[in-house]
Design a protein around this motif. Sequence first.
Motif, PDB file in Angstrom:
ATOM      1  N   ILE A  39       0.869  -1.169   0.000  1.00 30.82           N
ATOM      2  CA  ILE A  39       0.000   0.000   0.000  1.00 30.82           C
ATOM      3  C   ILE A  39       0.908   1.221   0.000  1.00 30.82           C
ATOM      4  CG2 ILE A  39      -1.687   1.315   1.395  1.00 30.82           C
ATOM      5  CD1 ILE A  39      -2.491  -1.537   2.550  1.00 30.82           C
ATOM      6  N   GLN A  41       1.242   5.740   0.118  1.00 31.19           N
ATOM      7  CA  GLN A  41       0.613   6.977   0.566  1.00 31.19           C
ATOM      8  C   GLN A  41       1.491   8.153   0.144  1.00 31.19           C
ATOM      9  OE1 GLN A  41       0.142   7.430   4.878  1.00 31.19           O
ATOM     10  NE2 GLN A  41      -1.782   8.536   4.534  1.00 31.19           N
ATOM     11  N   LEU A  47      -4.461   6.839   0.999  1.00 31.24           N
ATOM     12  CA  LEU A  47      -3.874   5.512   0.849  1.00 31.24           C
ATOM     13  C   LEU A  47      -4.330   4.845  -0.445  1.00 31.24           C
ATOM     14  CD1 LEU A  47      -4.714   4.644   4.512  1.00 31.24           C
ATOM     15  CD2 LEU A  47      -2.372   4.736   3.642  1.00 31.24           C
ATOM     16  N   TRP A  49      -4.101   1.062  -2.430  1.00 29.85           N
ATOM     17  CA  TRP A  49      -3.737  -0.344  -2.434  1.00 29.85           C
ATOM     18  C   TRP A  49      -3.030  -0.688  -3.733  1.00 29.85           C
ATOM     19  CZ3 TRP A  49      -5.974  -4.293  -5.621  1.00 29.85           C
ATOM     20  CH2 TRP A  49      -5.644  -5.603  -5.256  1.00 29.85           C
ATOM     21  N   TYR A  52      -1.506  -7.603  -3.780  1.00 29.19           N
ATOM     22  CA  TYR A  52      -1.062  -8.592  -2.812  1.00 29.19           C
ATOM     23  C   TYR A  52      -0.477  -9.812  -3.504  1.00 29.19           C
ATOM     24  CZ  TYR A  52      -5.627 -10.992  -3.547  1.00 29.19           C
ATOM     25  OH  TYR A  52      -6.729 -11.628  -4.085  1.00 29.19           O
ATOM     26  N   ASN A  62      -3.584  -3.791  -8.404  1.00 25.95           N
ATOM     27  CA  ASN A  62      -4.476  -2.702  -8.742  1.00 25.95           C
ATOM     28  C   ASN A  62      -4.375  -2.433 -10.250  1.00 25.95           C
ATOM     29  OD1 ASN A  62      -5.707  -0.123  -9.089  1.00 25.95           O
ATOM     30  ND2 ASN A  62      -5.284   0.374  -6.956  1.00 25.95           N
ATOM     31  N   TYR A  96       4.101   1.088   2.194  1.00 27.63           N
ATOM     32  CA  TYR A  96       3.896   0.203   3.343  1.00 27.63           C
ATOM     33  C   TYR A  96       3.701  -1.230   2.870  1.00 27.63           C
ATOM     34  CZ  TYR A  96       2.560   4.429   6.018  1.00 27.63           C
ATOM     35  OH  TYR A  96       2.528   5.656   6.645  1.00 27.63           O
ATOM     36  N   PHE A 110      -6.124  -4.871   6.659  1.00 26.13           N
ATOM     37  CA  PHE A 110      -4.666  -4.875   6.688  1.00 26.13           C
ATOM     38  C   PHE A 110      -4.156  -4.666   8.112  1.00 26.13           C
ATOM     39  CE2 PHE A 110      -5.171  -5.095   2.339  1.00 26.13           C
ATOM     40  CZ  PHE A 110      -5.931  -4.049   1.868  1.00 26.13           C
TER      41      PHE A 110
ATOM     42  N   TYR B  42      -9.466   2.528  10.018  1.00 26.47           N
ATOM     43  CA  TYR B  42      -8.084   2.635  10.487  1.00 26.47           C
ATOM     44  C   TYR B  42      -7.872   3.993  11.144  1.00 26.47           C
ATOM     45  CZ  TYR B  42      -7.401  -1.219   7.219  1.00 26.47           C
ATOM     46  OH  TYR B  42      -7.501  -2.418   6.545  1.00 26.47           O
ATOM     47  N   TYR B  93      -9.409   6.594   8.510  1.00 25.13           N
ATOM     48  CA  TYR B  93      -9.731   6.182   7.143  1.00 25.13           C
ATOM     49  C   TYR B  93     -10.691   4.996   7.162  1.00 25.13           C
ATOM     50  CZ  TYR B  93      -5.513   8.754   5.706  1.00 25.13           C
ATOM     51  OH  TYR B  93      -4.566   9.724   5.474  1.00 25.13           O
ATOM     52  N   GLN B  95     -12.155   1.852   4.629  1.00 22.37           N
ATOM     53  CA  GLN B  95     -11.664   1.059   3.497  1.00 22.37           C
ATOM     54  C   GLN B  95     -12.697   0.000   3.148  1.00 22.37           C
ATOM     55  OE1 GLN B  95      -9.170  -2.152   4.489  1.00 22.37           O
ATOM     56  NE2 GLN B  95      -9.552  -2.954   2.437  1.00 22.37           N
ATOM     57  N   PRO B 101     -10.168  -2.996  -7.180  1.00 26.10           N
ATOM     58  CA  PRO B 101      -9.130  -2.670  -6.213  1.00 26.10           C
ATOM     59  C   PRO B 101      -9.724  -2.183  -4.892  1.00 26.10           C
ATOM     60  CG  PRO B 101      -9.398  -0.864  -7.748  1.00 26.10           C
ATOM     61  CD  PRO B 101     -10.296  -1.965  -8.234  1.00 26.10           C
ATOM     62  N   PHE B 102      -9.163  -2.671  -3.790  1.00 19.62           N
ATOM     63  CA  PHE B 102      -9.606  -2.197  -2.485  1.00 19.62           C
ATOM     64  C   PHE B 102      -9.294  -0.705  -2.397  1.00 19.62           C
ATOM     65  CE2 PHE B 102     -10.313  -6.444  -1.932  1.00 19.62           C
ATOM     66  CZ  PHE B 102      -9.173  -7.217  -1.937  1.00 19.62           C
ATOM     67  N   PHE B 104      -9.696   3.212  -0.236  1.00 21.97           N
ATOM     68  CA  PHE B 104      -9.798   3.922   1.027  1.00 21.97           C
ATOM     69  C   PHE B 104     -10.504   5.256   0.825  1.00 21.97           C
ATOM     70  CE2 PHE B 104      -6.759   1.467   3.616  1.00 21.97           C
ATOM     71  CZ  PHE B 104      -6.053   0.781   2.647  1.00 21.97           C
TER      72      PHE B 104
END
Lengths: 123, 113
Positions: A39, A41, A47, A49, A52, A62, A96, A110, B42, B93, B95, B101-102, B104
């Motif tokens: 991830i 930022q 943030l 993603w 994975y 993504n 991250y 996460f 989060y 945040y 999410q 795509p995940f 936020f």
Amino acid sequence: QVQLQESGPGLVQPSETLSLTCTVSGGSVSYGSYYWTWIRQPPGKGLEWIGYIYYSGGTNYNPSLKSRVTMSVDTSKNQFSLKLSSVTAADTAVYYCARDPYPGTGGHWFDPWGQGILVTVSS
Amino acid sequence: DIVMTQSPDSLAVSLGERATLNCKSSQSVLYSSNNKNYLAWYQQKPGQPPKLLIYWTSTRESGVPDRFSGSGSGTDFTLTISSLQAEDVAVYYCQQYYSTPFTFGPGTKVDIK
């Protein structure tokens, strides 16, 4: 408890490839109940993603970055890695690594996260 | 992609008072087959990585104080801090993990009034 730590260059030249590694301690990347995630930022922003990887090598990226992203896992070193090619200033961010418990829970949240590493793209 | 929005952008609350943070998704994150909302919250303090507070909309992560609670369903969600403490100053945040795509939300900054 499991801890994650990112490592790699803090400065990358435009058009080059960003390469980062996440070292997992207190747990195993081979444990089948987790995905391993990246991830990012941008400074002062939200943030994003990136994707994975599973210990078997399966990945999910993504779509906005898919053409430039490659993730890999090294179970012998208990590490997983991120490569992002053809970087520009827009890729400057804190990166991250984090753990995703989907295989064991059915959900993609996460926890925990590494401390993060600032990567600046600049000549 | 599912777009997440949060409101307000920032809020200042007196110590001991309630803080209410809102999160909205551009499409439902409720999975009908299991009646679960695929939403997490989060907390991020300056210079630190985000910390998981809540998943499945309302399940507190182990060790998270019970003054934090989550609620909502479908497209509208709320994080409530029942009695704000000084250590709760942070950006929060939401999410969604309903689909990739995940994504936020942009965050809500919480300060002390």
